[in-house]
Motif scaffolding. Sequence first.
Motif, short mmCIF file in Angstrom:
data_model
loop_
_atom_site.label_atom_id
_atom_site.label_comp_id
_atom_site.label_asym_id
_atom_site.label_seq_id
_atom_site.Cartn_x
_atom_site.Cartn_y
_atom_site.Cartn_z
N LEU A 1 10.16 -9.45 1.86
CA LEU A 1 9.99 -8.52 2.97
C LEU A 1 11.18 -8.67 3.90
O LEU A 1 11.48 -9.78 4.35
N ARG B 1 10.79 -2.85 2.42
CA ARG B 1 11.54 -2.65 3.67
C ARG B 1 10.57 -2.44 4.83
O ARG B 1 9.83 -1.45 4.87
N MET B 2 10.60 -3.39 5.76
CA MET B 2 9.77 -3.30 6.96
C MET B 2 10.64 -3.04 8.18
O MET B 2 11.83 -3.37 8.18
N GLU B 3 10.05 -2.46 9.20
CA GLU B 3 10.77 -2.29 10.46
C GLU B 3 11.17 -3.66 11.01
O GLU B 3 10.45 -4.64 10.83
N ALA C 1 8.62 -5.44 13.08
CA ALA C 1 7.51 -5.96 12.28
C ALA C 1 7.91 -7.27 11.60
O ALA C 1 7.13 -8.22 11.55
N VAL C 2 9.13 -7.31 11.06
CA VAL C 2 9.62 -8.54 10.43
C VAL C 2 9.67 -9.68 11.44
O VAL C 2 9.24 -10.81 11.15
N ARG D 1 1.07 0.27 0.50
CA ARG D 1 2.37 0.03 1.14
C ARG D 1 2.18 -0.62 2.51
O ARG D 1 2.67 -0.14 3.53
N SER D 2 1.46 -1.75 2.49
CA SER D 2 1.16 -2.43 3.75
C SER D 2 1.23 -3.94 3.57
O SER D 2 1.10 -4.47 2.46
N VAL D 3 1.42 -4.62 4.70
CA VAL D 3 1.40 -6.09 4.78
C VAL D 3 0.38 -6.46 5.83
O VAL D 3 0.40 -5.93 6.95
N TRP E 1 1.12 -4.09 8.97
CA TRP E 1 2.35 -3.32 9.09
C TRP E 1 2.59 -2.54 7.80
O TRP E 1 2.22 -2.98 6.72
N ASP E 2 3.22 -1.41 7.92
CA ASP E 2 3.60 -0.63 6.75
C ASP E 2 4.97 -1.05 6.26
O ASP E 2 5.77 -1.61 7.02
N PHE E 3 5.25 -0.78 5.01
CA PHE E 3 6.59 -0.98 4.48
C PHE E 3 6.99 0.21 3.63
O PHE E 3 6.15 1.02 3.22
#
Length: 211
Positions: free
Chosen positions: A99, A120-122, A125-126, A147-149, A156-158
Amino acid sequence: MEPLRVVTATACPLPMSNVDTDQLIPARFMSRPRSAGYGDVLLYDLRFGPDGTPRPDFPLNRPDRAGSAVLVARRNFGSGSSREAAAYALLDHGIRCVLAPSFGDIFSSNAVNNGLLPARMEEEAVEALLAWLEAGNTEVTVDLEARSVAAGGARWDFAIDPVWRTKLLNGWTDLDLTLSHAPAIEAFMEADHARCPWAWLDGPADPTGPR
């Protein structure tokens, strides 16, 4: 390849930007055969001192991060040279998902082709996830279908290329992806054979035969 849908596992924070493929697997280890595995040399020059002693403060060496299947890093992960062995080293170490806010393009392609998810996360969010992990928390859930964590009650979405997502969900190679369109390919060949018989050898259209 093994399909990847939902991974619930220990995650390891790697709060570094620009982790390149030369760091992921130093070139001197790439002469070993693939069958020997590369997991023990992942990030070798960061994980170990000059005498080969593990650095106790490096995240992957911490006891609470043993068996991590998720790696969380900062931007531009997997930049540098195109060596596919960088993906091998991560997978052989047990990592199934990375991530990060951004990835090297060639690394991402190599990762997906070997069953490793580059999500790919914002950046915000990371950073939130890194802070949560560095506070001593360990388990996250990465859901490729959604598509989530998820971690510690937060979600969070990725982002990931939709074709890559399809390949990972099904455990497909590029050839498998092409074969998934076999009915459409066969229909086109039949229609093309009827439309342009002069372009074909004698006999009915055969998608497995020569043209």
